[in-house]
Design an enzyme around this catalytic site. Structure first.
Site, mmCIF file in Angstrom:
data_model
loop_
_atom_site.group_PDB
_atom_site.id
_atom_site.type_symbol
_atom_site.label_atom_id
_atom_site.label_comp_id
_atom_site.label_asym_id
_atom_site.label_seq_id
_atom_site.Cartn_x
_atom_site.Cartn_y
_atom_site.Cartn_z
ATOM 1 N N ASN A 114 -5.127 5.544 -6.906
ATOM 2 C CA ASN A 114 -5.776 6.872 -6.895
ATOM 3 C C ASN A 114 -4.846 7.964 -7.423
ATOM 4 O O ASN A 114 -4.598 8.971 -6.780
ATOM 5 C CB ASN A 114 -6.286 7.234 -5.492
ATOM 6 C CG ASN A 114 -5.189 7.339 -4.451
ATOM 7 O OD1 ASN A 114 -4.127 6.748 -4.600
ATOM 8 N ND2 ASN A 114 -5.433 8.083 -3.398
ATOM 9 N N HIS A 132 2.178 14.325 0.635
ATOM 10 C CA HIS A 132 1.378 15.490 0.235
ATOM 11 C C HIS A 132 2.277 16.712 0.151
ATOM 12 O O HIS A 132 3.205 16.854 0.955
ATOM 13 C CB HIS A 132 0.271 15.760 1.264
ATOM 14 C CG HIS A 132 -0.837 14.761 1.229
ATOM 15 N ND1 HIS A 132 -1.724 14.670 0.182
ATOM 16 C CD2 HIS A 132 -1.189 13.787 2.104
ATOM 17 C CE1 HIS A 132 -2.592 13.690 0.426
ATOM 18 N NE2 HIS A 132 -2.270 13.130 1.579
ATOM 19 N N ASP A 176 0.815 2.530 3.749
ATOM 20 C CA ASP A 176 -0.077 3.619 3.309
ATOM 21 C C ASP A 176 0.725 4.927 3.198
ATOM 22 O O ASP A 176 0.215 6.012 3.523
ATOM 23 C CB ASP A 176 -1.277 3.798 4.246
ATOM 24 C CG ASP A 176 -2.391 4.620 3.610
ATOM 25 O OD1 ASP A 176 -2.303 4.935 2.406
ATOM 26 O OD2 ASP A 176 -3.363 4.944 4.317
ATOM 27 N N HIS A 216 0.849 -1.213 0.000
ATOM 28 C CA HIS A 216 0.000 0.000 0.000
ATOM 29 C C HIS A 216 0.878 1.254 0.000
ATOM 30 O O HIS A 216 1.207 1.803 1.051
ATOM 31 C CB HIS A 216 -0.882 -0.045 1.247
ATOM 32 C CG HIS A 216 -2.054 0.877 1.217
ATOM 33 N ND1 HIS A 216 -3.240 0.573 1.833
ATOM 34 C CD2 HIS A 216 -2.228 2.105 0.666
ATOM 35 C CE1 HIS A 216 -4.097 1.572 1.660
ATOM 36 N NE2 HIS A 216 -3.495 2.523 0.965
ATOM 37 N N HIS A 222 1.511 5.106 -1.930
ATOM 38 C CA HIS A 222 1.073 6.149 -2.861
ATOM 39 C C HIS A 222 2.305 6.768 -3.499
ATOM 40 O O HIS A 222 3.050 7.505 -2.840
ATOM 41 C CB HIS A 222 0.246 7.213 -2.130
ATOM 42 C CG HIS A 222 -1.040 6.672 -1.594
ATOM 43 N ND1 HIS A 222 -2.178 6.563 -2.366
ATOM 44 C CD2 HIS A 222 -1.362 6.155 -0.385
ATOM 45 C CE1 HIS A 222 -3.151 6.030 -1.647
ATOM 46 N NE2 HIS A 222 -2.672 5.764 -0.437
ATOM 47 N N LEU A 223 2.523 6.437 -4.765
ATOM 48 C CA LEU A 223 3.684 7.003 -5.474
ATOM 49 C C LEU A 223 3.305 8.266 -6.245
ATOM 50 O O LEU A 223 4.180 8.946 -6.766
ATOM 51 C CB LEU A 223 4.299 5.952 -6.408
ATOM 52 C CG LEU A 223 4.951 4.761 -5.703
ATOM 53 C CD1 LEU A 223 5.463 3.734 -6.709
ATOM 54 C CD2 LEU A 223 6.091 5.215 -4.799
ATOM 55 N N ARG A 224 2.012 8.531 -6.332
ATOM 56 C CA ARG A 224 1.462 9.791 -6.884
ATOM 57 C C ARG A 224 1.701 10.011 -8.372
ATOM 58 O O ARG A 224 1.256 11.016 -8.903
ATOM 59 C CB ARG A 224 1.992 11.009 -6.111
ATOM 60 C CG ARG A 224 1.715 10.985 -4.614
ATOM 61 C CD ARG A 224 0.238 11.076 -4.319
ATOM 62 N NE ARG A 224 -0.004 11.296 -2.895
ATOM 63 C CZ ARG A 224 -1.017 10.764 -2.229
ATOM 64 N NH1 ARG A 224 -1.888 9.979 -2.836
ATOM 65 N NH2 ARG A 224 -1.194 11.010 -0.962
ATOM 66 N N ASP A 248 -8.836 2.604 -3.310
ATOM 67 C CA ASP A 248 -8.085 3.265 -2.254
ATOM 68 C C ASP A 248 -9.004 3.928 -1.224
ATOM 69 O O ASP A 248 -9.825 3.260 -0.633
ATOM 70 C CB ASP A 248 -7.057 4.256 -2.805
ATOM 71 C CG ASP A 248 -6.152 4.675 -1.659
ATOM 72 O OD1 ASP A 248 -5.488 3.786 -1.114
ATOM 73 O OD2 ASP A 248 -6.188 5.843 -1.240
HETATM 74 O O1 DOR Z 1 -4.712 8.995 4.767
HETATM 75 C C1 DOR Z 1 -4.971 8.643 3.627
HETATM 76 N N1 DOR Z 1 -4.316 9.107 2.553
HETATM 77 N N2 DOR Z 1 -5.945 7.769 3.444
HETATM 78 C C2 DOR Z 1 -6.407 7.461 2.246
HETATM 79 O O2 DOR Z 1 -7.286 6.667 2.178
HETATM 80 C C3 DOR Z 1 -5.854 8.111 1.050
HETATM 81 C C4 DOR Z 1 -4.497 8.533 1.265
HETATM 82 C C5 DOR Z 1 -3.982 9.450 0.187
HETATM 83 O O3 DOR Z 1 -4.118 9.155 -0.988
HETATM 84 O O4 DOR Z 1 -3.413 10.485 0.551
#
Ligand code: DOR
Length: 447
Positions: A95, A312, A308, A61, A63-65, A155
């Site tokens: 996502n 950001h 996860d 899990h 997120h490589l964005r 996601d």
């Molecule tokens: O904290 C989270 N960030 N939960 C999620 O379900 C999505 C993820 C994100 O994509 O930033």
């Protein structure tokens, strides 16, 4: 090219080995594992005295964005963060923008991972087109693509419609693929900002009740059991959710589950700081939940630690709590957190804990040989860890493009020292080693 990892504590969950061994790597594969190996000429010897030698870590899990969110992370920076954390395989969440709901996106993510060459990137396909919760993505095409997608998730967007969820589960059985649904009943979490409980009352913030997670998991377990499909529960956070999964496993439902390092350590009293770095979905919960999650990881109810990892950009994350997006970094701190909070606390022994980073996640989806045994003929995807190394987390020193680590200034014990992907150092003495582009195909690395 020959590398001898000398005298490390080999923790190989697939073989049940926990013993000091020498490991010889030749041309990208493990050639021999023995109590003592003589050093052949032209062999580089890496002293692993006091260190742990484990299969390369696998993250289900991440997120490589990329595509679309490269201001926060891309496949190159996220892969570097993975290698620094001891990972050799990352599952890239769907996502992105555009969403990973079609073969060109999945193949681009997979190929870009190979080009960067620091970890193998396995795309997650979305369950529904555009994450809209309506029309199913083309599972068959995605499964037949170069990326061989066999794991589907929308996601952070829960699949609220039970009929769509049931159809997704049924469709997935045709490929023995896995469906992973965000465990949140959305009607129960409108406007939620943190865990619902005593602390949310004190702070006056609307909460995510634990029932919202548990209602969705109960529904999905019943649906998956009904059609005989494989269900994976992401980031479990409540004691009640653990109970549901435990019971379902006892009844033979084909369910697997993951927990994040942050839910194994952090609690909702941190929200009193109003520091948005602690805002995450699902939220950090109570100490009783943390204890239940640790116990579930120990007894195997929870199969895998998954990060996860959710980078950001500061312009978005560093806002007032209410407006900040959910998510926190995790790849580079995962082992340190689990070692500090779980292994050194005596909840899991090292071999069990390493299983949750390797064989556990590798049992959830097909990861082309990652997370498997350290044995002759196997690809040399290996991690060397220093379990005694104490370090202070500094977001500016992490490899991720983003800085939203919830552990800023915290002392953790345990860190990856070396990571090898098919016998090549991707992390060496704590330094990430960039690669030359690779052209190998998935089938060539599958063993
Ligand atoms: O904290 C989270 N960030 N939960 C999620 O379900 C999505 C993820 C994100 O994509 O930033």
């Amino acid at each position: 090219m020959r590398i001898l990892l000398r005298h490390g504590r080999v923790l190989d969950p697939a073989a049940g080995t926990d013993a000091v061994r020498d490991v010889l790597v030749v041309d990208g594969s493990v050639a021999e594992v023995a109590d003592h190996l003589d050093t052949p000429s032209d062999t580089e010897v890496i002293d692993c005295d006091g260190l742990w030698v484990t299969p390369g870590f696998v993250d289900l899990h991440t997120h490589l964005r990329e595509p679309g969110g490269e201001g926060a992370e891309d496949i190159a920076t996220g892969s570097a963060a993975g290698a620094a954390g001891g990972y050799t395989a990352l599952c890239a969440m769907a996502n992105t923008d555009p969403v990973c709901d079609a073969v060109p996106i999945a193949d681009m993510v997979w190929r870009r991972g190979r080009e960067v060459g620091l970890v193998d990137v396995f795309p997650v396909g979305s369950i529904t087109r555009g994450l809209r919760g309506e029309e199913l993505s083309p599972f068959g095409e995605l499964h037949g693509s170069a990326a061989r997608v066999d794991f589907f998730s929308d996601d952070g967007i829960p699949l609220a419609d039970a009929l769509v969820m049931r159809r997704a589960l049924q469709y997935a059985t045709a490929f023995d693929a896995v469906i992973c649904n965000h465990a949140e009943e959305p009607d129960l979490t409108a406007d939620a900002q943190m865990n619902e409980g005593a602390m949310s009352s004190v702070l006056g913030l609307p909460g995510w009740p634990h029932e919202a997670e548990e209602v969705m998991i109960a529904r999905d377990l019943i649906l998956a059991g009904g059609v005989g499909a494989r269900l994976h529960v992401p980031h479990v956070t409540t004691a009640g959710a653990v109970e549901l999964i435990r019971l379902a496993k006892q009844r033979g439902v084909r369910v697997t589950a993951e927990v994040t390092p942050h839910h194994l350590l952090l609690t909702d009293d941190l929200v009193a700081s109003y520091d948005p770095v602690f805002k995450v979905n699902p939220p950090v919960r109570t100490d009783a939940d943390v204890q239940a999650l640790r116990a579930a990881l120990a007894d195997g109810t929870i199969d895998a630690v998954a990060t996860d990892h959710a980078p950001h950009v500061p312009e978005l994350k560093d806002q007032e709590w209410e407006h900040a997006p959910c998510g926190m970094l995790g790849l580079e701190t995962a082992f340190g957190v689990v070692n500090t909070a779980v292994i050194r606390a005596g909840v899991l022994d090292p071999l069990q804990a390493i299983a949750r980073f390797t064989t556990g996640p590798a049992g959830v989806r097909d990861l082309a040989g990652h997370g498997g045994a350290i044995a002759a003929g196997r690809p040399a995807n290996l991690t060397v860890l220093d379990p005694e190394r104490t370090w202070t987390v500094d977001g500016r020193a992490l490899h991720s493009r983003a800085r939203n680590t919830p552990y800023q200034g915290r002392e953790l014990t345990g860190r990856a020292v070396h990571t090898l992907l098919r016998g090549r150092f991707t992390l060496r003495d704590g330094e990430v080693v960039p690669d030359q582009p690779s052209t190998t195909s998935t089938s060539e690395v599958a063993q």
